[in-house]
Design a protein around this motif. Structure first.
Motif, PDB file in Angstrom:
ATOM      1  N   VAL A   1       8.276 -38.372   7.051  1.00  0.00           N
ATOM      2  CA  VAL A   1       6.904 -38.459   6.558  1.00  0.00           C
ATOM      3  C   VAL A   1       6.339 -37.061   6.416  1.00  0.00           C
ATOM      4  N   ARG A   2       5.937 -36.721   5.204  1.00  0.00           N
ATOM      5  CA  ARG A   2       5.204 -35.477   4.945  1.00  0.00           C
ATOM      6  C   ARG A   2       3.743 -35.856   4.860  1.00  0.00           C
ATOM      7  N   LEU A   3       2.976 -35.457   5.857  1.00  0.00           N
ATOM      8  CA  LEU A   3       1.599 -35.922   6.027  1.00  0.00           C
ATOM      9  C   LEU A   3       0.616 -34.889   5.496  1.00  0.00           C
ATOM     10  N   HIS A   4      -0.107 -35.270   4.440  1.00  0.00           N
ATOM     11  CA  HIS A   4      -1.091 -34.385   3.818  1.00  0.00           C
ATOM     12  C   HIS A   4      -2.494 -34.925   4.027  1.00  0.00           C
ATOM     13  N   THR A   5      -3.470 -34.029   4.030  1.00  0.00           N
ATOM     14  CA  THR A   5      -4.850 -34.421   4.222  1.00  0.00           C
ATOM     15  C   THR A   5      -5.372 -35.216   3.033  1.00  0.00           C
ATOM     16  N   GLY A   6      -6.355 -36.089   3.298  1.00  0.00           N
ATOM     17  CA  GLY A   6      -7.002 -36.847   2.234  1.00  0.00           C
ATOM     18  C   GLY A   6      -6.014 -37.655   1.437  1.00  0.00           C
ATOM     19  N   ASP A   7      -6.106 -37.565   0.112  1.00  0.00           N
ATOM     20  CA  ASP A   7      -5.110 -38.162  -0.768  1.00  0.00           C
ATOM     21  C   ASP A   7      -4.262 -37.043  -1.344  1.00  0.00           C
ATOM     22  N   PRO A   8      -2.934 -37.203  -1.352  1.00  0.00           N
ATOM     23  CA  PRO A   8      -2.065 -36.094  -1.779  1.00  0.00           C
ATOM     24  C   PRO A   8      -2.284 -35.639  -3.217  1.00  0.00           C
ATOM     25  N   CYS A   9      -2.854 -36.497  -4.071  1.00  0.00           N
ATOM     26  CA  CYS A   9      -2.972 -36.124  -5.483  1.00  0.00           C
ATOM     27  C   CYS A   9      -4.143 -35.181  -5.743  1.00  0.00           C
ATOM     28  N   ILE A  10      -5.043 -34.995  -4.766  1.00  0.00           N
ATOM     29  CA  ILE A  10      -6.223 -34.156  -4.967  1.00  0.00           C
ATOM     30  C   ILE A  10      -6.039 -32.859  -4.170  1.00  0.00           C
ATOM     31  N   PHE A  11      -5.719 -31.765  -4.865  1.00  0.00           N
ATOM     32  CA  PHE A  11      -5.473 -30.473  -4.228  1.00  0.00           C
ATOM     33  C   PHE A  11      -4.486 -30.623  -3.064  1.00  0.00           C
ATOM     34  N   GLY A  12      -3.463 -31.445  -3.273  1.00  0.00           N
ATOM     35  CA  GLY A  12      -2.549 -31.790  -2.182  1.00  0.00           C
ATOM     36  C   GLY A  12      -1.366 -30.858  -2.023  1.00  0.00           C
ATOM     37  N   ALA A  13      -1.126 -29.961  -2.976  1.00  0.00           N
ATOM     38  CA  ALA A  13      -0.009 -29.003  -2.885  1.00  0.00           C
ATOM     39  C   ALA A  13       1.341 -29.697  -2.737  1.00  0.00           C
ATOM     40  N   ILE A  14       1.501 -30.857  -3.400  1.00  0.00           N
ATOM     41  CA  ILE A  14       2.778 -31.556  -3.292  1.00  0.00           C
ATOM     42  C   ILE A  14       3.685 -31.294  -4.497  1.00  0.00           C
ATOM     43  N   GLN A  15       3.142 -30.653  -5.531  1.00  0.00           N
ATOM     44  CA  GLN A  15       3.909 -30.446  -6.765  1.00  0.00           C
ATOM     45  C   GLN A  15       5.208 -29.687  -6.505  1.00  0.00           C
ATOM     46  N   GLU A  16       5.097 -28.571  -5.766  1.00  0.00           N
ATOM     47  CA  GLU A  16       6.270 -27.746  -5.506  1.00  0.00           C
ATOM     48  C   GLU A  16       7.292 -28.481  -4.643  1.00  0.00           C
ATOM     49  N   GLN A  17       6.799 -29.276  -3.690  1.00  0.00           N
ATOM     50  CA  GLN A  17       7.709 -30.036  -2.835  1.00  0.00           C
ATOM     51  C   GLN A  17       8.468 -31.079  -3.654  1.00  0.00           C
ATOM     52  N   MET A  18       7.762 -31.785  -4.543  1.00  0.00           N
ATOM     53  CA  MET A  18       8.424 -32.793  -5.359  1.00  0.00           C
ATOM     54  C   MET A  18       9.450 -32.147  -6.294  1.00  0.00           C
ATOM     55  N   ALA A  19       9.146 -30.953  -6.794  1.00  0.00           N
ATOM     56  CA  ALA A  19      10.118 -30.238  -7.632  1.00  0.00           C
ATOM     57  C   ALA A  19      11.390 -29.954  -6.834  1.00  0.00           C
ATOM     58  N   PHE A  20      11.230 -29.567  -5.559  1.00  0.00           N
ATOM     59  CA  PHE A  20      12.386 -29.321  -4.688  1.00  0.00           C
ATOM     60  C   PHE A  20      13.171 -30.611  -4.469  1.00  0.00           C
ATOM     61  N   PHE A  21      12.454 -31.715  -4.204  1.00  0.00           N
ATOM     62  CA  PHE A  21      13.131 -32.992  -3.982  1.00  0.00           C
ATOM     63  C   PHE A  21      13.918 -33.389  -5.238  1.00  0.00           C
ATOM     64  N   ASP A  22      13.300 -33.231  -6.393  1.00  0.00           N
ATOM     65  CA  ASP A  22      13.979 -33.597  -7.643  1.00  0.00           C
ATOM     66  C   ASP A  22      15.235 -32.750  -7.855  1.00  0.00           C
TER      67      ASP A  22
END
Length: 598
Positions: free
Chosen positions: A414-435
């Motif tokens: 579980v990668r736990l991000h504040t609020g909702d991950p889609c709003i300023f969540g900084a998950i873009q780079e992580q998802m690129a790594f996963f892909d």
């Protein structure tokens, strides 16, 4: 919905009878009609003495797999007693519902419920599983409720296996292989798996088949043997070592009118269709030039199985029948191999993480949380042995390396991000790594802090005829803003504006907002929303910078601007006689139609 009959034995229970009739849309019948109606109802609720209830139903009781549920409520409404078919018929659950409805005490006498054990005879229905060899079920239940040593073998993850792991009784041991199970150690083996197993000697086996399988299929044009294809595919899958319990059948859209598809739907099977263009995007092990020529894609069955399983893992490659082809895939989130769930933590209060998010945290082998923004209290529900790590002191490369290390071990992360991950969540780079590394992942949404701001301000951020738009944005700091999204341009709409990550540049924010908003526009600076040290400061726009500076607000501060804050006047139009269409017909007049209440 259950079809329920109510038998009112005495006039004293008339009010309870009316209440239950209304709640369940039930039918009130006479006691003398119970025998005639025994097979026509899912459940009978007697209101009166238990003895009369038992004598009434005694001649008709036959088999727990067939008998309806029977609940008895005393005429004073003090007890709701599960009498017959507690598990399979649902009498235990109905007794609980009735008790809650009328304020009675539920009375449940089945051993598994009172001992806190699993109700093995209802797990299949509860979680959509199938059961192999139902005839042995009673023997397995006896062994289990007698607390005989039991092994539990789980080869997939789903809601049901999460429940079993989270509620593991003391006499149950989780094993990784049938090889660990022998008669000198265990008397019962419970299996949840879509794969066939070699049963151990002298050990009872209860095998549930979870509904995790997606079948992709191709068909010859209008095959004459279409009524036999269903059984043919199932037999072929069993020969490959898997046990069919299908979530979904998938194929190309040009086959939607085939008789076999109609037969699947008549069997209540779910069928999904993909276009040739969609199927063509999937790499498969067995492409076909012939299929490409006829339908415009190199694969139907394998590609459809993979797409239907959310780009899942192909478990059975293309198998061929006389007039059909089939393949099997499983969504990777169900497999006990590496998987990452990106979870929105909500604004801070541990109670505001979603139910799904909480379940993910409870089953995780690794929880990597944004420690500077997410309270550690959110992670305290972790299971024993889980690794819980803050990412506050880690760069992106270190975070990704840690997740991949656990992923390669087959762990659930579980990668736990504040609020909702889609709003300023900084998950873009992580998802690129996963892909890039072909790592499977999924996102669980969370409650954003702007929603917490509205709740804590007790404000509706959309006001009919005044403000119907909410803008989520931030000020321009070290990260530039697109030219067309400059704050003063967004401010022209006079919408409710929720400004993230901008307390440190509040002077610039105030300057830009004053270019469009009146200086007396209401504002709120909301610090650590829903955290134990939450603070909210109200004022007007001309004083916004002073409010932030005076109270030394920096990180995790939401700035809200707009006339919707604390506005009650703007709502008065909703109660005008000309707006009566906004109310739901026949319900509480304070409830607005979905158009207004969403």
């Amino acid at each position: 919905m259950q079809k329920i009959a109510i038998i009112q034995i005495s006039e004293a229970g008339s009010e309870i009878a009316r209440q239950l009739q209304k709640a369940y849309n039930a039918v009130i019948i006479k006691r003398g009609d119970v025998g005639e109606q025994w097979k026509h109802f899912d459940a009978f609720v007697f209101i009166g003495a238990m003895g009369i209830c038992v004598r009434t139903i005694a001649p008709y009781v036959n088999d727990k797999h067939e008998d309806p549920a029977v609940v008895c409520v005393d005429s004073m409404g003090l007890n709701a007693i599960s009498v017959l078919s507690g598990h399979i018929g649902g009498a235990n659950d109905l007794a609980r519902e009735v008790a809650a409805l009328i304020g009675a005490r539920e009375v449940i006498t089945t051993q598994s419920d009172n001992a806190g054990l699993w109700a093995l005879d209802t797990l299949a229905v509860r979680f959509g599983w199938a059961v192999i060899d139902v005839q042995q079920l009673n023997e397995c239940i006896f062994a289990f409720t007698a607390c005989q040593p039991t092994a539990l073998l789980l080869s997939v993850r789903d809601e049901g296996t999460d429940y079993l792991e989270h509620t593991l009784p003391a006499h149950v041991t989780v094993v990784n292989s049938v090889d660990e199970v022998s008669a000198d150690r265990y008397r019962l083996l419970i299996v949840v798996s879509p794969f066939a197993i070699d049963e151990p000697a002298d050990v009872r086996v209860l095998h549930y088949i979870p509904r995790v399988m997606t079948i992709g299929f191709g068909l010859a044009h209008h095959p004459a043997d279409y009524t036999e294809i269903y059984d043919q595919i199932n037999k072929a899958i069993v020969a490959e070592g898997m046990l069919p319990n299908v979530r979904e059948y998938c194929t190309i859209d040009v086959k939607a009118d085939e008789p076999f598809v109609d037969e699947l739907q008549q069997r209540d099977e779910t069928v999904r269709f993909f276009t040739a263009d969609e199927l063509s995007t999937v790499e498969v092990p067995n492409p076909s030039a012939t299929v490409q020529k006829h339908v415009g894609t190199p694969s139907v069955c394998e590609a459809a199985a993979i797409l239907g399983a959310n780009n899942g893992k192909l478990m059975i490659h293309k198998i061929k029948g006389k007039t059909w082809t089939a393949a099997v895939a499983i969504d990777r989130r169900y497999l006990r191999e590496g998987f990452i769930e990106i979870v929105g933590a909500g604004p801070g209060d541990p109670d505001l993480v979603s139910v799904r998010g909480r379940k993910m945290l409870e089953r995780a082998d690794l929880i990597l949380y944004a420690g500077s923004l997410v309270p550690k209290a959110l992670t305290e529900c972790h299971k024993p042995g889980a690794v819980v790590r803050s990412s506050a002191d880690m760069n992106l490369e270190e975070q990704c390396a840690l997740m991949k290390e656990h992923y390669d071990k087959g762990h659930f992360i579980v990668r736990l991000h504040t609020g909702d991950p889609c709003i300023f969540g900084a998950i873009q780079e992580q998802m690129a790594f996963f892909d890039q590394n072909h790592m499977s992942y999924h996102i669980t949404p969370g409650i954003s802090s702007f929603l917490a701001a509205a709740a804590e301000l007790q404000s509706q951020f959309t006001i009919p005829e005044r403000c119907q738009t909410i803008i989520l944005t931030r000020g321009e700091g070290r990260t530039p803003m697109p030219e067309k999204e400059q704050l003063h341009l967004l401010a022209r709409s006079q919408s409710t504006m929720c400004i993230f990550l901008s307390a440190s540049i509040v002077d610039d924010v105030q300057k830009e907002l004053l270019m469009e908003y009146p200086e007396d526009t209401p504002v709120a600076a909301c610090y650590h929303l829903t955290w134990p040290d939450q603070k909210i400061y109200r004022g007007v726009l001309k004083d916004l910078a002073k409010i932030v500076h005076d109270n030394k607000l920096t990180l995790t501060t939401m700035l809200v601007v707009g006339e919707a804050i604390d506005n009650r006047q703007g709502l008065s139009a909703l109660y005008d006689k000309h707006f009566t269409h906004l109310f739901r017909q026949g319900t509480d007049k304070n409830l607005l139609d979905d158009e207004q209440a969403s």
